[in-house]
Motif scaffolding. Sequence first.
Motif, PDB file in Angstrom:
ATOM      1  N   PHE A  10       0.806  -1.341   0.074  1.00 57.66           N
ATOM      2  CA  PHE A  10       0.120   0.062   0.020  1.00 57.66           C
ATOM      3  C   PHE A  10       0.954   1.159  -0.029  1.00 57.66           C
ATOM      4  CE2 PHE A  10      -2.281   3.386   2.266  1.00 57.66           C
ATOM      5  CZ  PHE A  10      -3.185   3.495   1.649  1.00 57.66           C
ATOM      6  N   ARG A  11       1.968   1.142   0.627  1.00 51.70           N
ATOM      7  CA  ARG A  11       3.046   2.390   0.766  1.00 51.70           C
ATOM      8  C   ARG A  11       3.423   2.669  -0.818  1.00 51.70           C
ATOM      9  NH1 ARG A  11       7.758   2.102   4.777  1.00 51.70           N
ATOM     10  NH2 ARG A  11       6.064   1.886   6.122  1.00 51.70           N
ATOM     11  N   ALA A  12       3.584   1.558  -1.463  1.00 50.17           N
ATOM     12  CA  ALA A  12       4.152   1.917  -2.755  1.00 50.17           C
ATOM     13  C   ALA A  12       2.996   2.631  -3.507  1.00 50.17           C
ATOM     14  CB  ALA A  12       4.568   0.779  -3.655  1.00 50.17           C
ATOM     15  N   PHE A  13       1.735   1.827  -3.481  1.00 52.37           N
ATOM     16  CA  PHE A  13       0.740   2.523  -4.109  1.00 52.37           C
ATOM     17  C   PHE A  13       0.317   3.973  -3.808  1.00 52.37           C
ATOM     18  CE2 PHE A  13      -4.362   2.333  -4.541  1.00 52.37           C
ATOM     19  CZ  PHE A  13      -4.231   2.702  -6.047  1.00 52.37           C
ATOM     20  N   ARG A  14       0.314   4.224  -2.366  1.00 50.84           N
ATOM     21  CA  ARG A  14       0.385   5.680  -1.913  1.00 50.84           C
ATOM     22  C   ARG A  14       1.218   6.694  -2.715  1.00 50.84           C
ATOM     23  NH1 ARG A  14       0.596   6.148   4.384  1.00 50.84           N
ATOM     24  NH2 ARG A  14       2.836   5.795   3.507  1.00 50.84           N
ATOM     25  N   ARG A  15       2.685   6.262  -2.865  1.00 48.13           N
ATOM     26  CA  ARG A  15       3.327   7.204  -3.685  1.00 48.13           C
ATOM     27  C   ARG A  15       3.232   7.035  -5.243  1.00 48.13           C
ATOM     28  NH1 ARG A  15       7.265   4.159  -0.122  1.00 48.13           N
ATOM     29  NH2 ARG A  15       8.119   3.359  -1.889  1.00 48.13           N
ATOM     30  N   HIS A  16       2.569   6.266  -5.717  1.00 48.84           N
ATOM     31  CA  HIS A  16       2.332   6.108  -7.215  1.00 48.84           C
ATOM     32  C   HIS A  16       1.359   7.192  -7.563  1.00 48.84           C
ATOM     33  CE1 HIS A  16       2.133   4.675 -11.278  1.00 48.84           C
ATOM     34  NE2 HIS A  16       3.327   3.796 -11.065  1.00 48.84           N
ATOM     35  N   PRO A  17       1.373   8.036  -8.708  1.00 46.07           N
ATOM     36  CA  PRO A  17       0.380   8.977  -8.923  1.00 46.07           C
ATOM     37  C   PRO A  17      -0.675   7.989  -9.346  1.00 46.07           C
ATOM     38  CG  PRO A  17       2.329   8.796 -10.638  1.00 46.07           C
ATOM     39  CD  PRO A  17       2.824   8.175  -9.621  1.00 46.07           C
ATOM     40  N   ALA A  18      -0.899   6.627  -9.609  1.00 47.89           N
ATOM     41  CA  ALA A  18      -2.024   6.144 -10.166  1.00 47.89           C
ATOM     42  C   ALA A  18      -2.943   5.972  -9.108  1.00 47.89           C
ATOM     43  CB  ALA A  18      -1.638   4.551 -10.224  1.00 47.89           C
ATOM     44  N   ILE A  19      -2.620   6.403  -7.971  1.00 48.45           N
ATOM     45  CA  ILE A  19      -3.764   6.577  -6.715  1.00 48.45           C
ATOM     46  C   ILE A  19      -4.579   7.813  -6.851  1.00 48.45           C
ATOM     47  CG2 ILE A  19      -2.399   7.705  -5.011  1.00 48.45           C
ATOM     48  CD1 ILE A  19      -3.876   6.116  -2.839  1.00 48.45           C
ATOM     49  N   LEU A  20      -3.872   8.825  -7.396  1.00 50.09           N
ATOM     50  CA  LEU A  20      -4.687  10.101  -7.823  1.00 50.09           C
ATOM     51  C   LEU A  20      -5.558  10.132  -9.101  1.00 50.09           C
ATOM     52  CD1 LEU A  20      -4.854  13.207  -6.801  1.00 50.09           C
ATOM     53  CD2 LEU A  20      -2.886  13.738  -8.328  1.00 50.09           C
ATOM     54  N   VAL A  21      -4.872   9.289  -9.998  1.00 47.72           N
ATOM     55  CA  VAL A  21      -5.572   8.973 -11.048  1.00 47.72           C
ATOM     56  C   VAL A  21      -7.043   8.352 -10.649  1.00 47.72           C
ATOM     57  CG1 VAL A  21      -5.749   7.968 -13.322  1.00 47.72           C
ATOM     58  CG2 VAL A  21      -3.782   9.061 -12.659  1.00 47.72           C
ATOM     59  N   VAL A 134      -8.397   3.165 -17.761  1.00 48.93           N
ATOM     60  CA  VAL A 134      -7.386   3.322 -16.783  1.00 48.93           C
ATOM     61  C   VAL A 134      -6.589   2.451 -16.098  1.00 48.93           C
ATOM     62  CG1 VAL A 134      -7.488   4.824 -14.354  1.00 48.93           C
ATOM     63  CG2 VAL A 134      -8.950   5.637 -16.212  1.00 48.93           C
ATOM     64  N   VAL A 135      -7.558   1.373 -15.866  1.00 47.42           N
ATOM     65  CA  VAL A 135      -6.857   0.102 -15.150  1.00 47.42           C
ATOM     66  C   VAL A 135      -5.826  -0.330 -16.016  1.00 47.42           C
ATOM     67  CG1 VAL A 135      -7.304  -2.206 -14.677  1.00 47.42           C
ATOM     68  CG2 VAL A 135      -8.641  -0.235 -13.728  1.00 47.42           C
ATOM     69  N   ASN A 136      -6.054  -0.510 -17.326  1.00 52.69           N
ATOM     70  CA  ASN A 136      -4.923  -1.460 -18.219  1.00 52.69           C
ATOM     71  C   ASN A 136      -3.954  -0.301 -18.442  1.00 52.69           C
ATOM     72  OD1 ASN A 136      -6.676  -3.335 -18.575  1.00 52.69           O
ATOM     73  ND2 ASN A 136      -6.938  -3.320 -20.782  1.00 52.69           N
ATOM     74  N   ARG A 137      -4.207   1.097 -18.505  1.00 54.37           N
ATOM     75  CA  ARG A 137      -3.092   2.018 -18.729  1.00 54.37           C
ATOM     76  C   ARG A 137      -2.187   2.214 -17.671  1.00 54.37           C
ATOM     77  NH1 ARG A 137      -3.770   7.514 -22.317  1.00 54.37           N
ATOM     78  NH2 ARG A 137      -4.008   5.687 -23.700  1.00 54.37           N
ATOM     79  N   TRP A 138      -2.738   2.049 -16.256  1.00 48.54           N
ATOM     80  CA  TRP A 138      -1.910   2.456 -15.277  1.00 48.54           C
ATOM     81  C   TRP A 138      -1.741   1.320 -14.307  1.00 48.54           C
ATOM     82  CZ3 TRP A 138       0.016   7.024 -13.755  1.00 48.54           C
ATOM     83  CH2 TRP A 138      -0.388   8.219 -14.468  1.00 48.54           C
ATOM     84  N   LEU A 195      -5.068  17.274 -12.522  1.00 49.42           N
ATOM     85  CA  LEU A 195      -4.764  16.038 -11.515  1.00 49.42           C
ATOM     86  C   LEU A 195      -4.553  14.936 -12.388  1.00 49.42           C
ATOM     87  CD1 LEU A 195      -6.798  17.106  -8.381  1.00 49.42           C
ATOM     88  CD2 LEU A 195      -4.373  17.725  -8.969  1.00 49.42           C
ATOM     89  N   VAL A 196      -4.868  14.648 -13.486  1.00 44.88           N
ATOM     90  CA  VAL A 196      -4.666  13.417 -14.193  1.00 44.88           C
ATOM     91  C   VAL A 196      -3.789  13.379 -15.403  1.00 44.88           C
ATOM     92  CG1 VAL A 196      -5.914  11.967 -15.554  1.00 44.88           C
ATOM     93  CG2 VAL A 196      -7.045  13.048 -13.764  1.00 44.88           C
ATOM     94  N   PRO A 197      -2.408  12.817 -15.030  1.00 45.97           N
ATOM     95  CA  PRO A 197      -1.732  12.531 -16.185  1.00 45.97           C
ATOM     96  C   PRO A 197      -2.134  11.656 -17.441  1.00 45.97           C
ATOM     97  CG  PRO A 197      -0.514  12.197 -14.177  1.00 45.97           C
ATOM     98  CD  PRO A 197      -2.009  12.316 -13.992  1.00 45.97           C
ATOM     99  N   GLU A 198      -1.606  12.054 -18.638  1.00 40.06           N
ATOM    100  CA  GLU A 198      -2.340  11.264 -19.619  1.00 40.06           C
ATOM    101  C   GLU A 198      -1.698   9.480 -19.441  1.00 40.06           C
ATOM    102  OE1 GLU A 198      -4.445   9.907 -22.491  1.00 40.06           O
ATOM    103  OE2 GLU A 198      -4.600  12.030 -21.775  1.00 40.06           O
ATOM    104  N   ARG A 199      -0.576   9.443 -19.091  1.00 36.65           N
ATOM    105  CA  ARG A 199       0.035   8.030 -18.992  1.00 36.65           C
ATOM    106  C   ARG A 199       1.049   7.967 -17.867  1.00 36.65           C
ATOM    107  NH1 ARG A 199       0.437   9.633 -24.074  1.00 36.65           N
ATOM    108  NH2 ARG A 199      -0.881   7.969 -24.584  1.00 36.65           N
TER     109      ARG A 199
END
Length: 433
Positions: A10-21, A134-138, A195-199
């Motif tokens: 979860f710590r890695a997920f929290r740091r990854h911009p995927a959580i904001l997306v 979004v799931v497949n891209r991130w 707040l949403v990067p393209e990729r």
Amino acid sequence: MTEPSIPMTFRAFRRHPAILVVAVTFLALLFSAGLRSAPGVMMLPLQLHFGWDLAAISFSAALGILLYGLVGPFAAALMMSVGIKRTMLAGLALMAVSTFISQWMSAPWHYVLTWGVLSGIGSGAVASVLGAAVVNRWFATRQGLVMGLLSASTATGALVFLPFLAWLTEGGAWKPVALAVSLGCAALIPAVAFLVPERPEDRGLRRFGEAPDTAPAPPMKQAATPWLAVEALVRAVRQPVFWLLSGTFFVCGLTTNGLVGTHMIAFCGDHGIAPVAAAGLLSLMGLFDLIGTTASGWLTDRYDPRRLLMVYYGLRGLSLIALPFIDFGQVSLTIFAVFYGLDWIATVPPTVKLANQSFGERDAPIVFGWILVAHQIGAAVAAFGAGVIREQTGTYAPAFVLAGIFGVIAALVFVAGFARPGEAARTGEMKPA
């Protein structure tokens, strides 16, 4: 830049911009589905204010639901050509504008144009197919869990907002609902823009859970255009699994937002239950859907998705058959709301997984968009058909029993699938296209 390995924590997920997306996408799906549920609470106020008959009002709701699904595959192809962010922004803007100008409607065709056609197209660009893209891209892992969370947002938005929207219709008012939906969609536009990067590559990262030495996806043989949706459909219809998933997803739409989401308030009204109280039941379904569909995503990462679908459709069908025969007391309706909420769209994560297994991660979001078309056709049939049945028979009971029978049939389809010989039938694994 050396890219570190991303552990599954979860710590890695929290740091990854995927959580904001995921968070912004969750809200966008929430409001898009909330818009599609608004006609359910506007039905009686519009009938009282304008004198329009229930069948005419139901037609607009059915058209919006149909377009919500029909736009999906083209929106998925558009996400591949112009980008996820631009497609989301266009959809939100169209939803905001169409619902805002509906405050000045005075004829049934105005309602059909604004809440049926325009908002249907806009909400279709911000639908479940967005979650799949979004799931497949991130995400390289935990796809089922994240898809479950995003899928839950569509039902949560469709149901949780209902008590508030029903409260806005106190005294027969309908314009406050249109204004509230419009402002909510407009408020999300700057959030998506900033707040949403393209990729992931735009932030110098890989997909969440993807190893640093993973080979990049092969380039497409041709440029991505909206017409890619048609080409993906042509490839998909050659595979029986496409028709299996489309047929059962038709039943999913028939039994959820088309029937219960659109007519449950009116059905409860036939039993003397006030609209706000009935909307509260739907809101309770939405809250438990958040739990049920997220749990379904977790289960989909671990178990055969076809077995899960067999259970989901079977339990849903039996509960709908039983509903007209309960006493519509507070306890029995609460039990139904909790049970049905857990199963509301728990079917989405396993359906998306089967699409990924069968059509590959590149085509899967688009093919899922076409499968979602079948879902929305089923929803449109129920939204319009239940209104007609109520007008002709004076009760909703036949509509709910018939929808329940379809749910049981869908479950039996998956039972029959396990009876067929072959490795795929035994394990549920399907080869990519």
